[in-house]
Design an enzyme around this catalytic site. Structure first.
Site, PDB file in Angstrom:
ATOM      1  N   LYS A 127       1.191   0.991  -5.433  1.00  0.00           N
ATOM      2  CA  LYS A 127       0.298   1.361  -6.528  1.00  0.00           C
ATOM      3  C   LYS A 127       0.972   2.218  -7.600  1.00  0.00           C
ATOM      4  O   LYS A 127       0.527   2.251  -8.754  1.00  0.00           O
ATOM      5  CB  LYS A 127      -0.924   2.093  -5.976  1.00  0.00           C
ATOM      6  CG  LYS A 127      -1.909   1.217  -5.207  1.00  0.00           C
ATOM      7  CD  LYS A 127      -2.717   0.348  -6.144  1.00  0.00           C
ATOM      8  CE  LYS A 127      -3.867  -0.337  -5.427  1.00  0.00           C
ATOM      9  NZ  LYS A 127      -4.690  -1.145  -6.341  1.00  0.00           N
ATOM     10  N   SER A 142       2.608  -3.469   1.951  1.00  0.00           N
ATOM     11  CA  SER A 142       2.176  -2.857   0.694  1.00  0.00           C
ATOM     12  C   SER A 142       1.796  -1.386   0.766  1.00  0.00           C
ATOM     13  O   SER A 142       1.640  -0.748  -0.273  1.00  0.00           O
ATOM     14  CB  SER A 142       0.996  -3.651   0.115  1.00  0.00           C
ATOM     15  OG  SER A 142      -0.039  -3.774   1.057  1.00  0.00           O
TER      16      SER A 142
END
Length: 505
Positions: free
Chosen positions: A53, A307
């Site tokens: 992110k 991720s």
């Protein structure tokens, strides 16, 4: 009508490396050997905020005008995006307001504050926090940094695709991305499909948060009424407009996986890297395994994006409990045996050398007993054969491996009081964790001493901890002590334990 962004240009010019790392593409040795393919993990869990992110958040903010930066930024998030915005703002020297639900764990609030973010707690859900953030955006003239539905955010995430192709020059059969709002997969797909159109882009969602899967099937964005929160980093009720447009153009397929498969994927990555991914961070790995199985792939080059690794520690117990089920290496059965001495031993003999991972039993009926048992298996086909074999030996069995209530609740509730279990003694034993330890116990136990309670769960250590209730007449006290001495296992008498008296006796 405004022309769509040139994502190849935007990704090549994305400003992410002031704060983000170019993460490695690691070969997953064990997982590759098991699946007979070459699987590579794109290690976004190694970013400074332990998530991809940071890329999109910083690229968005770095492209703001000096005037907008001076006013500051705002976002709504309870997780990885919040930390990405806070760290980016810290790097750029600007104000960052992070609106988080009141229920956000303190560890996440502290992590955002540690990076200079001004935390505002508002509402009970992300939707409440988002609404409040949009109000503050207007009242304080801040710039909203969307977690996924923004071209600059998408381009920042797309740099992951650029790094994958740069690190792996050979053909890639498929790249797997977790999908929440769609920013990651949209950015990766927009880059990869323009340079290597033969590489498949596969999205992976949790079965209780499949907003993109349903949207692509219907041809329009779908709003889910509710989403499951186990993979909270990807628990989005509605995907973005721009991310949906890109996924409709570039994504080849969507895979939906359950929580057990996610837990198994967390374990797979741990075994290869000794790192612990968060549930959303392991979605891509879980999806890759399911896709390989579904399409019977062999000798293909596969990339799964790991991720994120912002794991809540209190979830690890659940992950460990369910990983073996997700790998289809454990079966959970309900078995009915006659309530008479020797039945338990017969049941264990029928199982043979199979490893028992769990055993729950409490005396309740004079005619028959119901036991809850976990058994190590190699695949789901073996479970059906095991049930059939037990049936042939007049031991009716039900497969509970896919029964969510049984796995989540019943396994911990088997027990209760047994008024008819007279002369019951309760002992806690430490068994060596090896095949035959249980049979050794049963073989040394006198046949007229009925087992009235049994609880065991394998926790992966060298020793198994077992709680056993036995009906032993008072006149057999010396013989019972001889049995304990002959057994040679560490034990403790729990007959006078107050919890036994309160809940089991």
């Amino acid at each position: 009508m405004t022309a769509p962004p040139d994502y190849l240009k935007k990704i090549l010019n994305a400003q992410v490396y002031d704060v983000a790392e170019e993460t490695p593409l690691d070969f997953a040795t064990n997982l590759s050997a098991r699946t007979h393919n070459r699987i590579f993990l794109k290690r976004e869990d190694m970013q400074p905020v332990f998530s991809f992110k940071i890329r999109g958040a910083y690229n968005k903010m770095a492209n703001l005008s000096p005037q907008a930066l001076k006013r500051g930024v705002i976002c709504a998030s309870a997780g990885n995006h919040a930390q990405g915005v806070a760290m980016s703002a810290q790097k750029l020297g600007v104000r960052a307001v992070i609106v988080m639900p009141v229920s956000t764990p303190q560890i996440k609030v502290d992590a955002v504050r540690a990076r200079g973010g001004e935390v505002v707690l508002a509402g009970d859900s992300f939707s409440d926090a988002y609404t409040h953030a949009k109000e503050l955006e207007q009242s304080e003239q801040l710039t909203f940094v969307h977690p996924f539905d923004d071209p600059d955010v998408i381009a920042g995430q797309g740099t992951i695709g650029m790094e994958i192709l740069r690190a792996h020059a050979r053909p890639i059969h498929a790249i797997f991305c977790c999908v929440g709002g769609g920013g990651l997969i949209a950015g990766v797909a927009a880059y990869v499909k323009q340079l290597r159109p033969d590489t498949k882009i596969i999205g992976v969602e949790a079965e209780d948060a499949e907003a993109m899967t349903r949207s692509l099937e219907r041809g329009e964005r779908v709003l889910l009424e509710q989403v499951g929160l186990f993979a909270d980093g990807a628990a989005v009720k509605q995907v973005g407009e721009e991310t949906f447009r890109l996924c409709r153009d570039y994504v080849d397929e969507m895979i939906v996986v359950d929580n057990d498969a996610i837990c198994a994927a967390i374990k797979d990555v741990f075994e290869d890297t000794r790192s612990i991914l968060e549930p959303a961070g392991a979605l891509a790995v879980a999806g890759a395994k399911e896709y390989i199985k579904r399409h019977k792939l062999r000798d293909k080059h596969i990339v799964a994006i790991a991720s994120g690794a912002n794991m809540n520690f209190d979830r690890l117990r659940f992950v460990a409990e369910r990983a073996e089920l997700g790998e289809q290496r454990e079966a959970v059965l309900a078995v009915t045996i006659p309530e008479r001495p020797g039945s338990f031993k017969k049941f264990c003999a029928v199982l043979g050398n199979r490893n028992i991972t769990e055993f729950n039993y409490r005396y309740a009926d004079a005619a028959e007993a119901h036991i809850f048992v976990g058994v190590t298996v190699h695949n789901r086909g073996e479970v059906a054969r095991l049930v059939e074999m037990l049936e042939r030996h007049e031991l009716p069995a039900i497969d509970l491996t896919d029964n969510e209530m049984a796995k989540t609740h019943v396994r911990y509730m088997v027990g209760g009081r047994a008024p008819k279990a007279t002369n019951e003694l309760l002992y806690r034993f430490v068994f060596p964790e090896r095949p035959g330890a249980l049979m050794n116990f049963l073989s040394n136990l006198r046949s007229d001493w009925n087992i009235s309670l049994f609880h065991y769960r394998n926790h992966g250590s060298d020793f198994g901890r077992v709680l056993v209730g036995m009906q032993v007449p008072p006149e057999d006290k010396i013989a019972f002590q001889d049995f304990l001495d002959r057994l040679g296992y560490q034990y403790a008498d729990e007959t006078l334990n107050p919890t036994y008296r309160m809940f089991l006796a």
